[in-house]
Design an enzyme around this catalytic site. Structure first.
Site, PDB file in Angstrom:
ATOM      1  N   TRP A 104       0.822  -1.217   0.000  1.00  0.00           N
ATOM      2  CA  TRP A 104       0.000   0.000   0.000  1.00  0.00           C
ATOM      3  C   TRP A 104       0.852   1.262   0.000  1.00  0.00           C
ATOM      4  O   TRP A 104       0.511   2.248  -0.645  1.00  0.00           O
ATOM      5  CB  TRP A 104      -1.004  -0.026   1.161  1.00  0.00           C
ATOM      6  CG  TRP A 104      -1.935  -1.186   0.993  1.00  0.00           C
ATOM      7  CD1 TRP A 104      -2.014  -2.307   1.766  1.00  0.00           C
ATOM      8  CD2 TRP A 104      -2.872  -1.389  -0.071  1.00  0.00           C
ATOM      9  NE1 TRP A 104      -2.943  -3.176   1.256  1.00  0.00           N
ATOM     10  CE2 TRP A 104      -3.488  -2.642   0.134  1.00  0.00           C
ATOM     11  CE3 TRP A 104      -3.256  -0.636  -1.183  1.00  0.00           C
ATOM     12  CZ2 TRP A 104      -4.461  -3.155  -0.729  1.00  0.00           C
ATOM     13  CZ3 TRP A 104      -4.226  -1.139  -2.048  1.00  0.00           C
ATOM     14  CH2 TRP A 104      -4.813  -2.380  -1.809  1.00  0.00           C
ATOM     15  N   ASP A 174      -1.823   6.559   6.551  1.00  0.00           N
ATOM     16  CA  ASP A 174      -2.833   5.651   6.005  1.00  0.00           C
ATOM     17  C   ASP A 174      -3.162   4.664   7.122  1.00  0.00           C
ATOM     18  O   ASP A 174      -2.381   3.776   7.436  1.00  0.00           O
ATOM     19  CB  ASP A 174      -2.265   4.915   4.780  1.00  0.00           C
ATOM     20  CG  ASP A 174      -3.224   3.847   4.249  1.00  0.00           C
ATOM     21  OD1 ASP A 174      -4.308   3.661   4.840  1.00  0.00           O
ATOM     22  OD2 ASP A 174      -2.879   3.199   3.236  1.00  0.00           O
ATOM     23  N   LYS A 198     -12.740  -2.081   6.978  1.00  0.00           N
ATOM     24  CA  LYS A 198     -12.115  -3.064   7.879  1.00  0.00           C
ATOM     25  C   LYS A 198     -12.671  -2.903   9.292  1.00  0.00           C
ATOM     26  O   LYS A 198     -13.389  -3.755   9.779  1.00  0.00           O
ATOM     27  CB  LYS A 198     -10.596  -2.937   7.840  1.00  0.00           C
ATOM     28  CG  LYS A 198     -10.047  -3.294   6.457  1.00  0.00           C
ATOM     29  CD  LYS A 198      -8.818  -2.521   6.129  1.00  0.00           C
ATOM     30  CE  LYS A 198      -8.476  -2.474   4.679  1.00  0.00           C
ATOM     31  NZ  LYS A 198      -8.510  -3.701   3.925  1.00  0.00           N
TER      32      LYS A 198
HETATM   33  N1  PMP Z   1      -4.214   1.096   2.479  1.00  0.00           N
HETATM   34  C1  PMP Z   1      -4.287  -0.020   3.233  1.00  0.00           C
HETATM   35  C2  PMP Z   1      -3.403  -0.152   4.437  1.00  0.00           C
HETATM   36  C3  PMP Z   1      -5.184  -1.035   2.869  1.00  0.00           C
HETATM   37  O1  PMP Z   1      -5.254  -2.147   3.593  1.00  0.00           O
HETATM   38  C4  PMP Z   1      -6.005  -0.861   1.725  1.00  0.00           C
HETATM   39  C5  PMP Z   1      -7.028  -1.882   1.302  1.00  0.00           C
HETATM   40  N2  PMP Z   1      -6.854  -3.162   1.648  1.00  0.00           N
HETATM   41  C6  PMP Z   1      -5.855   0.301   0.973  1.00  0.00           C
HETATM   42  C7  PMP Z   1      -4.968   1.267   1.392  1.00  0.00           C
HETATM   43  C8  PMP Z   1      -6.682   0.539  -0.254  1.00  0.00           C
HETATM   44  O2  PMP Z   1      -7.963   0.834   0.159  1.00  0.00           O
HETATM   45  P1  PMP Z   1      -9.178   1.086  -0.837  1.00  0.00           P
HETATM   46  O3  PMP Z   1      -9.526  -0.227  -1.431  1.00  0.00           O
HETATM   47  O4  PMP Z   1     -10.228   1.628   0.094  1.00  0.00           O
HETATM   48  O5  PMP Z   1      -8.745   2.078  -1.847  1.00  0.00           O
END
Ligand code: PMP
Length: 363
Positions: A104, A174, A198
């Protein structure tokens, strides 16, 4: 309901509290006595205004958010924040520092590079992201517009247990996979963002908390929907927001408050994670992916003796109504996501199956 619910170890969208789902189910048909369902009311109605205001108030109360911070409910997921953060906070000629701890953060860095200069201040790529960098490994650029990190690495199963150094620059986080899972000193942060799916609710709504002074950086030339200042001015109602998602988020925060707030969430999360890590450490057939001091309380990742064994474990667990245990392809093995709403009984069921399975297959 006649169908028995499974123990759902999904990384997200993930398990939600049953009490929340039951209340939402009733309110889908009629919000209280109104005769109109939650998805059928205007985002400008007094009912929805009360919902969004109460949800924000509950988040503020849970985290103890200081008054100079603003709360937004946006769309586009955490991935949209990978772009919005640099578009709003990274001025021309400035550099943003990023700490690279997994899939991420890699995506966040890639999007920031489209906007301006990025300095990778630390990385734990060596060792396949089995830990987060130590504070002394972080080499800041010195005059960063902000320092970005990922508090919990959903895929690798690592988590920061204290904020990284930021040298006085605004800390941007994040927090998608550990938002509202423990108490935090919000005043250490410039901006926090998290997709809801989550710990907070369904996908489709993204929580953003920003220190007010940073709103001055949002240029008028930005597209309105990508401009933090405009979103704050419009109280997240510039356009039609994800009303159902915000409503559900409100029910989840109400549930957290009723269940002892963040002190209790944190206690439960620590206990669940301890039960599982203790079992993995004691089992010769299992190797946790994360180093001990970087272990995530939300996503527990581990390998087993062979891929064949891992596959069989997932299959047999699924047959026992323990689902979504397959690890992400970049780590392999197994991953158990045990967010706030995941019950301790589910962790205990997994541990007892793990012990029975390894005793049976290793002998
Ligand atoms: N950052 C983290 C730490 C994540 O776990 C996720 C999704 N699993 C994301 C960003 C991306 O999130 P989204 O699908 O809401 O764009």
């Amino acid at each position: 309901m006649s169908v028995e619910r499974v123990y759902n170890f999904s990384a997200g969208p993930a398990v939600l509290p049953v009490a929340v789902l039951e209340e939402a189910r009733d309110n889908l048909l009629s919000l209280g006595e109104s005769g109109v369902g939650i998805c059928e009311i205007s985002h400008r109605s007094k009912e929805f205004t009360a919902i969004i205001e109460q949800t924000e108030a509950d988040i503020r109360e849970l985290y103890g958010i200081p008054k100079e911070y603003r709360v937004m409910f946006l769309q586009g997921g955490a991935s949209m924040q990978f772009s919005m953060v640099p578009m709003n906070l990274l001025g021309a000629g400035q550099t943003a520092d990023y700490i690279h701890t997994g899939v991420w953060s890699k995506k966040a860095i890639a999007e920031a590079k489209k906007v301006g200069e990025v300095h990778v201040a630390a990385t734990s790529e060596e060792g396949n992201f089995c830990r987060v960098p130590r504070g002394e490994e972080v080499r800041l650029s010195g005059s960063a517009a902000y320092v970005h990190f990922t508090s919990n690495n959903t895929i690798f199963g690592t988590q920061w247990h204290a904020e990284p150094p930021c040298g006085g620059a605004p800390l941007v986080c994040d927090m998608s996979s550990d938002i509202l899972s423990r108490s935090l000193d919000i005043s250490k942060y410039g901006l926090i963002y998290a997709g809801a799916q989550k710990n907070l609710g369904p996908s489709g709504v993204t929580l953003v908390i920003i220190r007010e002074d940073l709103l001055e950086r949002s240029s008028d030339s930005l597209p309105t929907m990508l401009n933090y200042r405009k979103m704050v001015e419009g109280k997240s109602l510039y356009n039609t927001p994800p009303t159902f998602g915000i409503y559900l988020l409100g029910l989840v925060t109400k549930w957290m408050k009723k269940n002892g707030g963040l002190a209790e969430m944190s206690k439960r999360n620590e206990e669940k994670a301890r039960i599982l890590y203790d079992a993995l450490d004691a089992n010769a057939a299992c190797t946790p992916h994360a180093d001990k001091d970087s272990r995530s309380l939300m996503n527990v990742t581990w390998r087993m003796s062979s891929e064949e064994m891992e596959k069989r474990f997932v299959e047999e667990a699924t047959a026992r109504r323990m689902t979504n245990l397959k690890g992400h392809r970049s780590v392999g093995g197994l991953r158990a996501s045990i967010y706030n709403a995941f019950p301790k009984a589910g962790v205990e069921a997994l541990v007892s199956f793990l012990e029975e399975f390894t005793a049976r297959t290793q002998s």
